[in-house]
Design a protein around this motif. Structure first.
Motif, PDB file in Angstrom:
ATOM      1  N   LEU A  62      -1.524  -2.836   2.861  1.00 50.34           N
ATOM      2  CA  LEU A  62      -0.705  -3.610   3.792  1.00 50.34           C
ATOM      3  C   LEU A  62      -1.487  -3.927   5.066  1.00 50.34           C
ATOM      4  CD1 LEU A  62       2.722  -1.777   3.371  1.00 50.34           C
ATOM      5  CD2 LEU A  62       1.965  -3.898   2.280  1.00 50.34           C
ATOM      6  N   LEU A  63      -2.263  -2.963   5.540  1.00 45.84           N
ATOM      7  CA  LEU A  63      -3.104  -3.214   6.712  1.00 45.84           C
ATOM      8  C   LEU A  63      -4.171  -4.263   6.404  1.00 45.84           C
ATOM      9  CD1 LEU A  63      -3.527   0.444   8.001  1.00 45.84           C
ATOM     10  CD2 LEU A  63      -2.460  -1.429   9.277  1.00 45.84           C
ATOM     11  N   ALA A  64      -4.738  -4.198   5.206  1.00 50.54           N
ATOM     12  CA  ALA A  64      -5.748  -5.189   4.818  1.00 50.54           C
ATOM     13  C   ALA A  64      -5.161  -6.594   4.836  1.00 50.54           C
ATOM     14  CB  ALA A  64      -6.298  -4.857   3.431  1.00 50.54           C
ATOM     15  N   LEU A  65      -3.930  -6.725   4.382  1.00 48.67           N
ATOM     16  CA  LEU A  65      -3.266  -8.031   4.386  1.00 48.67           C
ATOM     17  C   LEU A  65      -3.008  -8.514   5.807  1.00 48.67           C
ATOM     18  CD1 LEU A  65      -0.705  -7.862   1.458  1.00 48.67           C
ATOM     19  CD2 LEU A  65      -2.334  -9.704   1.885  1.00 48.67           C
ATOM     20  N   LEU A  66      -2.538  -7.607   6.652  1.00 47.82           N
ATOM     21  CA  LEU A  66      -2.275  -7.975   8.047  1.00 47.82           C
ATOM     22  C   LEU A  66      -3.558  -8.450   8.727  1.00 47.82           C
ATOM     23  CD1 LEU A  66      -2.483  -6.671  11.188  1.00 47.82           C
ATOM     24  CD2 LEU A  66      -0.574  -8.147  10.594  1.00 47.82           C
ATOM     25  N   ALA A  69      -4.681 -11.822   7.378  1.00 46.70           N
ATOM     26  CA  ALA A  69      -3.830 -12.905   7.871  1.00 46.70           C
ATOM     27  C   ALA A  69      -4.163 -13.236   9.322  1.00 46.70           C
ATOM     28  CB  ALA A  69      -2.362 -12.522   7.732  1.00 46.70           C
ATOM     29  N   GLU A  70      -4.366 -12.202  10.144  1.00 43.44           N
ATOM     30  CA  GLU A  70      -4.710 -12.430  11.550  1.00 43.44           C
ATOM     31  C   GLU A  70      -6.049 -13.150  11.674  1.00 43.44           C
ATOM     32  OE1 GLU A  70      -3.198 -11.421  14.769  1.00 43.44           O
ATOM     33  OE2 GLU A  70      -1.499 -11.629  13.414  1.00 43.44           O
ATOM     34  N   ASN A  71      -6.972 -12.857  10.748  1.00 44.06           N
ATOM     35  CA  ASN A  71      -8.294 -13.486  10.781  1.00 44.06           C
ATOM     36  C   ASN A  71      -8.365 -14.767   9.952  1.00 44.06           C
ATOM     37  OD1 ASN A  71      -9.677 -11.702  12.513  1.00 44.06           O
ATOM     38  ND2 ASN A  71     -10.009 -10.234  10.857  1.00 44.06           N
ATOM     39  N   SER A  72      -7.220 -15.186   9.401  1.00 42.82           N
ATOM     40  CA  SER A  72      -7.149 -16.420   8.603  1.00 42.82           C
ATOM     41  C   SER A  72      -8.163 -16.424   7.463  1.00 42.82           C
ATOM     42  CB  SER A  72      -7.361 -17.651   9.495  1.00 42.82           C
ATOM     43  OG  SER A  72      -6.385 -17.708  10.503  1.00 42.82           O
ATOM     44  N   CYS A  73      -8.262 -15.293   6.762  1.00 47.76           N
ATOM     45  CA  CYS A  73      -9.199 -15.171   5.643  1.00 47.76           C
ATOM     46  C   CYS A  73      -8.434 -15.342   4.334  1.00 47.76           C
ATOM     47  CB  CYS A  73      -9.911 -13.824   5.672  1.00 47.76           C
ATOM     48  SG  CYS A  73     -11.105 -13.635   4.324  1.00 47.76           S
ATOM     49  N   ARG A  98       1.914  -9.481   6.242  1.00 51.56           N
ATOM     50  CA  ARG A  98       1.093 -10.490   6.909  1.00 51.56           C
ATOM     51  C   ARG A  98       1.663 -10.863   8.272  1.00 51.56           C
ATOM     52  NH1 ARG A  98       0.340 -14.765   2.028  1.00 51.56           N
ATOM     53  NH2 ARG A  98      -0.512 -16.059   3.707  1.00 51.56           N
ATOM     54  N   ARG A  99       2.935 -10.550   8.495  1.00 53.13           N
ATOM     55  CA  ARG A  99       3.580 -10.812   9.783  1.00 53.13           C
ATOM     56  C   ARG A  99       3.768  -9.522  10.578  1.00 53.13           C
ATOM     57  NH1 ARG A  99       7.080 -13.370   5.999  1.00 53.13           N
ATOM     58  NH2 ARG A  99       8.682 -11.810   6.451  1.00 53.13           N
ATOM     59  N   ALA A 100       3.151  -8.431  10.112  1.00 52.46           N
ATOM     60  CA  ALA A 100       3.292  -7.114  10.751  1.00 52.46           C
ATOM     61  C   ALA A 100       4.739  -6.648  10.715  1.00 52.46           C
ATOM     62  CB  ALA A 100       2.765  -7.123  12.182  1.00 52.46           C
ATOM     63  N   GLU A 101       5.408  -6.896   9.593  1.00 52.78           N
ATOM     64  CA  GLU A 101       6.797  -6.486   9.435  1.00 52.78           C
ATOM     65  C   GLU A 101       6.940  -5.606   8.199  1.00 52.78           C
ATOM     66  OE1 GLU A 101       9.181  -9.985   9.248  1.00 52.78           O
ATOM     67  OE2 GLU A 101       8.723 -10.596  11.310  1.00 52.78           O
ATOM     68  N   SER A 102       7.885  -4.677   8.264  1.00 58.11           N
ATOM     69  CA  SER A 102       8.190  -3.814   7.130  1.00 58.11           C
ATOM     70  C   SER A 102       9.588  -3.251   7.314  1.00 58.11           C
ATOM     71  CB  SER A 102       7.179  -2.663   7.023  1.00 58.11           C
ATOM     72  OG  SER A 102       7.563  -1.744   6.010  1.00 58.11           O
ATOM     73  N   LYS A 103      10.276  -3.025   6.205  1.00 60.88           N
ATOM     74  CA  LYS A 103      11.590  -2.392   6.280  1.00 60.88           C
ATOM     75  C   LYS A 103      11.471  -0.918   6.650  1.00 60.88           C
ATOM     76  CE  LYS A 103      13.868  -5.536   3.036  1.00 60.88           C
ATOM     77  NZ  LYS A 103      14.560  -5.672   1.722  1.00 60.88           N
ATOM     78  N   ASP A 104      10.291  -0.349   6.423  1.00 59.91           N
ATOM     79  CA  ASP A 104      10.049   1.040   6.801  1.00 59.91           C
ATOM     80  C   ASP A 104       9.576   1.075   8.253  1.00 59.91           C
ATOM     81  OD1 ASP A 104       9.495   3.955   6.202  1.00 59.91           O
ATOM     82  OD2 ASP A 104       7.505   3.275   6.825  1.00 59.91           O
ATOM     83  N   PRO A 105      10.311   1.724   9.150  1.00 61.37           N
ATOM     84  CA  PRO A 105       9.959   1.685  10.579  1.00 61.37           C
ATOM     85  C   PRO A 105       8.552   2.192  10.882  1.00 61.37           C
ATOM     86  CG  PRO A 105      12.180   2.545  10.281  1.00 61.37           C
ATOM     87  CD  PRO A 105      11.567   2.459   8.913  1.00 61.37           C
ATOM     88  N   LEU A 110       2.774   0.988  12.295  1.00 64.68           N
ATOM     89  CA  LEU A 110       1.338   0.986  12.002  1.00 64.68           C
ATOM     90  C   LEU A 110       0.792  -0.437  11.944  1.00 64.68           C
ATOM     91  CD1 LEU A 110       1.310   3.743   9.235  1.00 64.68           C
ATOM     92  CD2 LEU A 110       0.389   3.970  11.552  1.00 64.68           C
ATOM     93  N   LEU A 111       1.525  -1.334  11.302  1.00 65.22           N
ATOM     94  CA  LEU A 111       1.087  -2.725  11.207  1.00 65.22           C
ATOM     95  C   LEU A 111       1.018  -3.371  12.586  1.00 65.22           C
ATOM     96  CD1 LEU A 111       3.171  -3.794   8.084  1.00 65.22           C
ATOM     97  CD2 LEU A 111       0.678  -3.632   8.184  1.00 65.22           C
ATOM     98  N   ARG A 112       1.999  -3.105  13.404  1.00 61.31           N
ATOM     99  CA  ARG A 112       2.009  -3.711  14.736  1.00 61.31           C
ATOM    100  C   ARG A 112       0.956  -3.085  15.645  1.00 61.31           C
ATOM    101  NH1 ARG A 112       8.321  -5.560  15.783  1.00 61.31           N
ATOM    102  NH2 ARG A 112       8.329  -6.966  13.971  1.00 61.31           N
TER     103      ARG A 112
END
Length: 251
Positions: A62-66, A69-73, A98-105, A110-112
């Motif tokens: 999930l972090l890799a995706l975030l 996405a932030e780096n537009s790769c 990819r939007r730094a969102e998750s149903k798990d708080p 961590l994503l944010r």
């Protein structure tokens, strides 16, 4: 068209054979990166070390995706979308990451955290860091999130440079998500203050060249900061390292 040829010499082949045994395939990213055996070996060692960290493989994807996405790769977004699917992460979860969102708080925290590290280039404000810790992110997790940002930014930037041929099913790009209504947020953030280093200026609302602007929108992409100043008809762009300080409003 790829800009770095795929590897051919013996040392490179040995490395790629090891990747084949480990992953069951050799992605084109690795074939291009093997132009420097030291670079590929270091990348693989860093990646493997993080798989043994406290965050775990699922959060790592999930972090890799975030980060991608932030780096537009597009290459890495596509690759990690496939890998995430193989790990039984749902399409909804993959898109949300990819939007730094998750149903798990905690996962969302961590994503944010990763997104904040990227957008401030590691210069996370004390108050924001306090909020991150209040959300339950430990110092160990902070270190590993930063490591994931570094690892995946390296692969993202290398992809931008080398342009390997995409050998994964292409994930929907940002524009497609926006057009379909699935993109809930963009890379823009409101900043109360943006301060540039000496020698760099932007135009303020009055058209004056200044090094500090207030109450603007800012986003980062491809190594550049995009600054939207009220009163100016176009977005202004400066090199990301030219941004000395950003202050964001309280959440």
């Amino acid at each position: 068209m790829p800009r770095i040829p795929q590897a051919t010499v013996e040392e490179q082949r040995e490395l790629l054979d090891a990747v084949q045994r480990q992953l069951g395939r050799v992605p084109n990213l690795y074939r291009s990166m093997a132009a420097s055996p030291a670079a590929l070996r270091g990348y693989l060692a860093f990646r493997d070390a993080l798989t043994r960290g406290v965050l775990g493989a699922r959060t790592g994807e999930l972090l890799a995706l975030l980060v991608a996405a932030e780096n537009s790769c597009a290459y890495c977004v596509s690759a990690h979308t496939v890998r995430g699917g193989l790990m039984k992460i749902t399409e909804e979860e993959l898109r949300a990451a990819r939007r730094a969102e998750s149903k798990d708080p905690h996962t969302q925290a961590l994503l944010r955290t990763a997104r904040e590290i990227m957008r401030t280039r590691g210069r996370v404000a004390d108050e924001v860091l306090g909020q991150i810790r209040d959300a339950g992110v430990t110092d160990t997790e902070l270190a590993e999130v930063t490591a994931h940002v570094a690892l995946h930014t390296f692969s993202n930037y290398f992809n931008h440079l080398a342009r390997p041929e995409l050998d994964f099913p292409q994930a929907p790009d940002v524009q497609q998500e926006e057009d379909s209504g699935m993109m809930m947020a963009t890379g823009w953030r409101v900043a109360t203050v943006v301060e540039l280093i000496d020698g760099y200026t932007v135009l303020d609302a009055a058209g004056e060249a200044v090094s500090t602007v207030c109450d603007v929108r800012i986003s980062f992409e491809g190594g550049f900061a995009h600054i939207d100043v009220p009163g100016q008809t176009s977005v202004q762009v400066v090199s990301a390292p030219a941004v000395r300080r950003i202050a964001y409003p309280h959440p």
